[in-house]
Structures are given as C-alpha cells and as structure tokens.
Design an enzyme around this catalytic site. Structure first.
Site, mmCIF file in Angstrom:
data_model
loop_
_atom_site.group_PDB
_atom_site.id
_atom_site.type_symbol
_atom_site.label_atom_id
_atom_site.label_comp_id
_atom_site.label_asym_id
_atom_site.label_seq_id
_atom_site.Cartn_x
_atom_site.Cartn_y
_atom_site.Cartn_z
ATOM 1 N N LYS A 141 -16.407 33.459 1.057
ATOM 2 C CA LYS A 141 -15.825 34.376 2.113
ATOM 3 C C LYS A 141 -16.048 33.064 3.459
ATOM 4 C CE LYS A 141 -17.521 37.172 5.053
ATOM 5 N NZ LYS A 141 -18.095 38.227 6.486
ATOM 6 N N ASP B 294 -12.391 39.377 3.000
ATOM 7 C CA ASP B 294 -13.795 39.875 3.407
ATOM 8 C C ASP B 294 -13.642 41.614 3.154
ATOM 9 O OD1 ASP B 294 -11.688 41.199 5.632
ATOM 10 O OD2 ASP B 294 -13.388 40.974 7.230
#
Length: 218
Positions: free
Chosen positions: A121, A139
C-alpha cells in the site's frame, strides 16, 4: 447493472465530484511522502500532518534520518499510532536509503517494499503521487468501498486481490486518481459503521444499498 456500467458510473461520478487531486498528506519530496505514508498506517492524515513539519525540519533527508536514534524520533511522532515501531522504521528507512539507494527513494515495487515498514500500500502511494505512476493503493477505505459497492466480488478478501480486480477494470489513465476518489468517498461518505447513503452519489450503482436500503441511513 453490469460490471462495466458500474465502473463507468462510479469512476465518472467520482471524477466529477473530486477532480484532479493529490493525497491529503503534506509533502514536498518523495522522501517526505514515503515517511508520511509510513506514519499514516492506522492513523489519520490530519494527525500525521501535525507531526511531520517539525520532523522534516530537523530530519529533511535520508542521511539525517539515518543518524537519528529511534527514541529521539519517537518524541516527534509520539502522538501517531504505534510510535515505537514507526520510529524504528523511520530510522531504518533512512539507513536503507543512504546505504543502498544513494539517498534516493527507489521507484520499483520490489525495491520500495524492501524498506522497513513499507508494504504494498505504501509503495503504491509513493509510486502514484511521488513518481506519477499509475498505481493503486488499497487501504481500509478502498478495500471496504470497492467490496460494498460491488466493484469487486466478495471473494476478493485481501487488499492485493482487490487491487488486482480494480486494476483490470479502471481505465489506465485514471488508476492513481481512482485510489484517491474511492478513498475519500469511504473516508467522508461511505463510512464503515454508518454509511451516509442519503448523501452518496453512488447509491444507484451500489449493491450494498440495493440490498440494505431499508435499514440504511435515509
């Protein structure tokens, strides 16, 4: 609504709502964005933006960060989540960048994820916003909203599975922007506990709303 129709509707609607935008994290260099994104894990961007000005003032480069002690960095970031671990990550990042990458933030997923505290991420955020690549970070907001609306099937149970499905269906030139659009929709409208369905521009394409509209916030 078919998959392509759903994607077309969601992407075009969010593009009109948010337009061209950057991450809400404050930064002036790839190094600052990398550090801010590591700090933002399970923490709000607002909180991170409160602690980074003094941190970046005193430790503006990987070389400076590499010479710090974790307990000193801790004092700068103590109000973010997991400050002990993140202080160690930040010093480790400074050392790794200095020793292995000549003080520069690398641009490949493989190299970025070799840095302490940097997962897929974080690497995708840096790739998208620091280097202008078409990368999509998943996320908690992007994960939740994508599954809730029906952009990805429920069998996509990991962030990476969601990422792969989104990449297959979002137009290539809008991938990095779509990350921010979906994230902000999740942060402010399609919230985890009480989604604001009455204010949501996406409800007519949302599978969750279609199934639960009777009990949704109307």
């Amino acid at each position: 609504m078919r998959k392509k129709e759903r994607y077309d509707f969601v992407i075009s609607t969010l593009e009109k709502k948010f337009g061209v935008m950057d991450t809400e994290l404050s930064y002036t260099s790839p190094f600052e964005l990398l550090i801010a994104t590591v700090l933002s894990a399970q923490c709000t961007d607002k909180r991170v933006n409160m602690v980074t000005p003094s941190l970046f003032r005193d430790y503006p480069t990987p070389e400076a960060m590499a010479l710090a002690e974790p307990d000193v960095i801790f004092e700068y970031i103590r109000s973010v989540s997991y400050p002990n671990s993140k202080a160690k990550y930040l010093v480790g990042i400074g050392k790794a960048l200095t020793e292995r990458f000549a003080g520069e933030v690398p641009q490949t997923m493989e190299e970025l994820t070799q840095l302490p505290g940097v997962g897929r991420k974080t690497a995708n955020v840096v790739s998208a916003f620091a280097f202008g690549k078409q990368a999509l970070a998943v996320d908690t907001h992007v994960f939740r909203v994508s599954r809730r609306i029906g952009l990805v099937p429920q069998k996509c149970t990991t962030p990476y599975a969601v990422e792969k499905e989104l990449l297959k269906n979002i137009p290539s030139g809008k991938i990095s922007l779509a990350h921010s659009w979906i994230l902000l929709q999740g942060r402010y409208t399609c919230t985890a506990r009480k989604p604001k369905c009455s204010k949501c521009e996406l409800k007519e394409a949302c599978r969750w709303f279609e199934k639960n509209h009777a009990s949704a916030e109307l």
